[in-house]
Design a protein around this motif. Structure first.
Motif, PDB file in Angstrom:
ATOM      1  N   ASP A 160      -2.176  31.634 -43.914  1.00 16.70           N
ATOM      2  CA  ASP A 160      -3.282  32.511 -43.510  1.00 16.70           C
ATOM      3  C   ASP A 160      -4.425  32.531 -44.530  1.00 16.70           C
ATOM      4  N   ARG A 161      -4.420  31.540 -45.450  1.00 20.80           N
ATOM      5  CA  ARG A 161      -5.493  31.472 -46.443  1.00 20.80           C
ATOM      6  C   ARG A 161      -6.143  30.092 -46.355  1.00 20.80           C
ATOM      7  N   LEU A 162      -6.559  29.510 -47.451  1.00 20.98           N
ATOM      8  CA  LEU A 162      -7.167  28.193 -47.405  1.00 20.98           C
ATOM      9  C   LEU A 162      -6.103  27.117 -47.186  1.00 20.98           C
ATOM     10  N   HIS A 163      -6.525  26.006 -46.585  1.00 21.20           N
ATOM     11  CA  HIS A 163      -5.605  24.903 -46.388  1.00 21.20           C
ATOM     12  C   HIS A 163      -5.305  24.199 -47.712  1.00 21.20           C
ATOM     13  N   MET A 164      -6.340  24.032 -48.551  1.00 22.68           N
ATOM     14  CA  MET A 164      -6.163  23.348 -49.827  1.00 22.68           C
ATOM     15  C   MET A 164      -7.304  23.729 -50.774  1.00 22.68           C
ATOM     16  N   CYS A 165      -7.097  23.440 -52.039  1.00 22.08           N
ATOM     17  CA  CYS A 165      -8.105  23.688 -53.075  1.00 22.08           C
ATOM     18  C   CYS A 165      -8.128  22.503 -54.025  1.00 22.08           C
ATOM     19  N   TYR A 166      -9.190  22.434 -54.815  1.00 19.99           N
ATOM     20  CA  TYR A 166      -9.169  21.494 -55.931  1.00 19.99           C
ATOM     21  C   TYR A 166      -9.663  22.207 -57.181  1.00 19.99           C
ATOM     22  N   THR A 167      -9.204  21.702 -58.315  1.00 15.79           N
ATOM     23  CA  THR A 167      -9.573  22.268 -59.612  1.00 15.79           C
ATOM     24  C   THR A 167     -10.283  21.189 -60.422  1.00 15.79           C
ATOM     25  N   PHE A 168     -10.561  21.504 -61.679  1.00 12.20           N
ATOM     26  CA  PHE A 168     -11.260  20.563 -62.555  1.00 12.20           C
ATOM     27  C   PHE A 168     -10.299  19.866 -63.525  1.00 12.20           C
ATOM     28  N   ASP A 169      -8.998  19.952 -63.252  1.00 12.42           N
ATOM     29  CA  ASP A 169      -8.007  19.422 -64.186  1.00 12.42           C
ATOM     30  C   ASP A 169      -8.179  17.923 -64.438  1.00 12.42           C
ATOM     31  N   LEU A 170      -8.516  17.158 -63.389  1.00 14.29           N
ATOM     32  CA  LEU A 170      -8.673  15.713 -63.541  1.00 14.29           C
ATOM     33  C   LEU A 170     -10.131  15.286 -63.457  1.00 14.29           C
ATOM     34  N   LEU A 171     -11.037  16.241 -63.651  1.00 11.14           N
ATOM     35  CA  LEU A 171     -12.465  15.945 -63.637  1.00 11.14           C
ATOM     36  C   LEU A 171     -13.071  15.998 -65.035  1.00 11.14           C
ATOM     37  N   GLY A 172     -12.216  15.974 -66.044  1.00  8.47           N
ATOM     38  CA  GLY A 172     -12.672  16.063 -67.418  1.00  8.47           C
ATOM     39  C   GLY A 172     -12.535  14.749 -68.165  1.00  8.47           C
ATOM     40  N   PRO A 173     -12.710  14.777 -69.476  1.00 14.26           N
ATOM     41  CA  PRO A 173     -12.717  13.542 -70.272  1.00 14.26           C
ATOM     42  C   PRO A 173     -11.339  12.973 -70.571  1.00 14.26           C
ATOM     43  N   GLU A 174     -10.281  13.778 -70.452  1.00 14.09           N
ATOM     44  CA  GLU A 174      -8.961  13.300 -70.851  1.00 14.09           C
ATOM     45  C   GLU A 174      -8.336  12.443 -69.765  1.00 14.09           C
ATOM     46  N   PHE A 175      -7.897  11.255 -70.134  1.00 19.92           N
ATOM     47  CA  PHE A 175      -7.275  10.334 -69.189  1.00 19.92           C
ATOM     48  C   PHE A 175      -6.093   9.684 -69.877  1.00 19.92           C
ATOM     49  N   SER A 176      -4.935  10.222 -69.636  1.00 24.13           N
ATOM     50  CA  SER A 176      -3.720   9.721 -70.260  1.00 24.13           C
ATOM     51  C   SER A 176      -2.548   9.993 -69.340  1.00 24.13           C
ATOM     52  N   ALA A 177      -1.476   9.273 -69.549  1.00 27.41           N
ATOM     53  CA  ALA A 177      -0.273   9.486 -68.754  1.00 27.41           C
ATOM     54  C   ALA A 177       0.221  10.922 -68.917  1.00 27.41           C
ATOM     55  N   ALA A 178       0.186  11.419 -70.144  1.00 32.20           N
ATOM     56  CA  ALA A 178       0.679  12.769 -70.405  1.00 32.20           C
ATOM     57  C   ALA A 178      -0.169  13.819 -69.693  1.00 32.20           C
ATOM     58  N   HIS A 179      -1.489  13.635 -69.703  1.00 33.92           N
ATOM     59  CA  HIS A 179      -2.358  14.626 -69.073  1.00 33.92           C
ATOM     60  C   HIS A 179      -2.182  14.647 -67.556  1.00 33.92           C
ATOM     61  N   VAL A 180      -2.099  13.479 -66.945  1.00 33.84           N
ATOM     62  CA  VAL A 180      -1.899  13.433 -65.494  1.00 33.84           C
ATOM     63  C   VAL A 180      -0.566  14.068 -65.125  1.00 33.84           C
ATOM     64  N   ARG A 181       0.476  13.712 -65.860  1.00 34.79           N
ATOM     65  CA  ARG A 181       1.782  14.295 -65.567  1.00 34.79           C
ATOM     66  C   ARG A 181       1.770  15.814 -65.746  1.00 34.79           C
ATOM     67  N   LYS A 182       1.179  16.268 -66.830  1.00 35.60           N
ATOM     68  CA  LYS A 182       1.112  17.704 -67.085  1.00 35.60           C
ATOM     69  C   LYS A 182       0.368  18.425 -65.963  1.00 35.60           C
ATOM     70  N   SER A 183      -0.750  17.852 -65.505  1.00 35.93           N
ATOM     71  CA  SER A 183      -1.557  18.487 -64.465  1.00 35.93           C
ATOM     72  C   SER A 183      -0.805  18.552 -63.144  1.00 35.93           C
ATOM     73  N   VAL A 184      -0.174  17.443 -62.765  1.00 39.20           N
ATOM     74  CA  VAL A 184       0.537  17.405 -61.494  1.00 39.20           C
ATOM     75  C   VAL A 184       1.770  18.304 -61.534  1.00 39.20           C
ATOM     76  N   GLU A 185       2.529  18.235 -62.615  1.00 42.23           N
ATOM     77  CA  GLU A 185       3.735  19.070 -62.696  1.00 42.23           C
ATOM     78  C   GLU A 185       3.382  20.543 -62.753  1.00 42.23           C
ATOM     79  N   ALA A 186       2.278  20.889 -63.418  1.00 41.13           N
ATOM     80  CA  ALA A 186       1.849  22.298 -63.441  1.00 41.13           C
ATOM     81  C   ALA A 186       1.496  22.767 -62.046  1.00 41.13           C
ATOM     82  N   PHE A 187       0.822  21.916 -61.269  1.00 46.30           N
ATOM     83  CA  PHE A 187       0.508  22.280 -59.896  1.00 46.30           C
ATOM     84  C   PHE A 187       1.780  22.435 -59.070  1.00 46.30           C
TER      85      PHE A 187
END
Length: 543
Positions: free
Chosen positions: A290-317
């Motif tokens: 009964d709320r939004l279907h989906m959202c997006y954040t700025f987690d992967l829209l920043g300067p950091e690009f690493s395996a650890a950062h992607v994993r951390k962002s996805v697992e946190a979600f």
């Protein structure tokens, strides 16, 4: 393409963002328009995406490039007419594309008739349609809230002799969502576009709708806390507890969802900018039906690009959002293009583009592409005298603004203005983009454009990549390894973020894996050992 009768078409879909003023000009004024988008829809459809998202094309003074709306139900003459929009909808649907539009509900232009009336007196019918407040006894603003675009979030009005709230430009006053009449009026504008056949909405700054009624001061950001605002902007020094993300926002989102549900297979994606609380806000805004279907954040829209950062962002979600859905993106109209953010000096931006879209296509969630990234466009270098973005002009030179990612598309390498316009474009065409023009890449089977088409077709052919679960495997510092699973399919996805080749050995008991026909990065598998060149990918299917 998507099934028009599938109410869940948005789950795992691929959305292509169009920035209208930079896509294609057909009128010779140097600004893209709706007819230009219609003419180029075949290019978008050829990528294999499911939907387009149009940035604002509503009537506007254009102080913030259309994110300052003066009429929610009119097309600005810069972009064409309402009939042009209807033709765009019809052509998109003919090609199997859904159409989503950008709804800017948190604020309007100060030239909107609602605000003109609201500021006229303190006792007219729309007097409280915006956020008004008396000054402190010393004449200062009512609290310490800051504008993202610089300075106080309060502007003095000489007619009302009060301050009004603006989270962005002073010419973008915030609407008062505590007033049910405001909500009713905004929902009617949404209905207007639903009646015209719109399939969904991207909700700009969705967590900014409601403010704290008591107008309490924001506390300072705790030392060391992360924020999503450049250091050149003092906005990031506050913990934004009261100027946004209020619990009353959920009541409006439920009303918004109920309206969409009246029209069947429609969808919504909210933009959530909430610093360290973004994932929790996404969870709250998307849970249940009964709320939004989906959202997006700025987690992967920043300067950091690493395996650890992607994993951390996805697992946190995955941990925070139990039954909601996310839309991942690497670029949009507000951030530096990702090949510029993530390509190391001296490295190949084309390889970064190929690697990134493959990763994006393997993540769990829906995904959003931004115009030009399918051609490998890097951030354009814009001289100060050519800037149009008020945010960049305000904070130059510490922050150069958003114009570098908004320059015109390059369609034809040898044509005037790369085929975008017969007139001087509103922003200059980047010469490096001309060398990557669409007509050049169409003829090259090894181009970034060809790779985008191949990867998106590959994603669509694998149900596990569209709707399957995700779980990560330990894989070392520069290696990202995860499984995507449905009841009938199980995939292994490997990404080597390092420049150097590496090997990865599948854990015992994982099972036998066969390499799939993903566009080749040169990865090979012998037994249970995968060899990956630098910045490369492997996807395999369990037998």
């Amino acid at each position: 393409m998507t099934d028009a009768n599938n109410a869940d078409w948005w789950r795992g879909c691929v959305i292509y963002q169009v920035y209208p003023r930079s896509f294609q000009d057909t009128t010779g004024n140097g600004i893209g328009d709706l007819n230009g988008i219609s003419q180029r829809l075949r290019h978008i459809a050829s990528l294999g995406v499911d939907a387009i998202w149009l940035s604002p094309f509503f009537k506007s003074p254009m102080a913030d490039m259309g994110y300052d709306v003066s009429d929610y139900c009119e097309v600005d003459p810069l972009f064409g007419t309402i009939e042009d929009f209807d033709m765009l909808i019809a052509e998109a649907h003919r090609l199997g594309l859904k159409v989503m539009i950008d709804q800017v509900l948190s604020h309007s232009s100060d030239r909107h008739p609602w605000f003109v009336q609201s500021r006229a007196s303190r006792d007219n019918a729309r007097a409280d349609w915006y956020v008004w407040a008396d000054p402190k006894p010393d004449g200062n603003p009512p609290n310490n809230w800051l504008s993202i675009f610089g300075g106080s979030a309060w502007e003095w009005d000489s007619l009302r002799r009060q301050y009004y709230l603006h989270n962005f430009l002073a010419s973008q006053p915030d609407l008062n969502f505590h007033n049910p009449d405001v909500q009713d009026a905004l929902l009617e504008t949404v209905r207007f576009w639903l009646e015209r056949g719109v399939d969904g909405f991207r909700l700009d700054t969705v967590n900014f709708y409601v403010h704290d009624k008591q107008l309490r001061d924001n506390p300072p950001m705790p030392p060391g806390a992360a924020n999503d605002i450049p250091d050149t902007n003092p906005y990031g020094y506050q913990e934004h507890l009261y100027d946004k993300t209020q619990k009353e926002n959920l009541d409006f989102l439920k009303r918004f969802r109920a309206l969409l549900d009246e029209y069947g297979a429609r969808t919504s994606v909210g933009e959530v900018g909430d610093g360290t609380r973004s994932l929790q806000t996404v969870a709250t805004y998307t849970e249940g039906a009964d709320r939004l279907h989906m959202c997006y954040t700025f987690d992967l829209l920043g300067p950091e690009f690493s395996a650890a950062h992607v994993r951390k962002s996805v697992e946190a979600f995955e941990e925070a959002v139990k039954d909601g859905w996310i839309c991942w993106a690497f670029s949009n109209h507000d951030v530096v293009r990702h090949v510029s953010r993530w390509t190391k000096p001296g490295s190949d931006t084309g390889q970064t583009a190929r690697f990134a879209v493959t990763l994006l296509s393997c993540l769990r969630g829906s995904i959003c592409l931004y115009q030009g990234e399918e051609l490998g466009f890097e951030e354009a270098d814009i001289a100060f005298e050519d800037l149009r973005d008020p945010y960049g002009i305000r904070f130059w030179p510490g922050f150069k603004g958003r114009d570098g990612c908004r320059t015109p598309m390059a369609w034809q390498a040898q044509a005037l203005n790369a085929g975008f316009s017969a007139a001087k474009p509103w922003l200059p065409v980047q010469e490096s983009h001309r060398r990557r023009a669409a007509d050049i890449q169409e003829a090259d089977p090894r181009s970034v454009l060809a790779h985008y088409r191949e990867v998106l077709a590959f994603r669509k052919a694998q149900p596990a990549l569209v709707t399957g679960s995700v779980s990560f495997l330990d894989a070392g510092k520069d290696m990202l390894a995860f499984l995507r699973k449905t009841a009938n399919e199980k995939l292994l996805c490997l990404f080597n973020f390092a420049d150097e080749p590496t090997q990865w050995q599948a854990p015992a008991g994982l099972g036998s894996v066969t390499s799939l026909s993903l566009p080749s990065f040169g990865a090979t598998m012998v037994g249970n050992v995968v060899s990956l060149p630098g910045l490369s990918t492997f996807v395999g299917q369990f037998e």
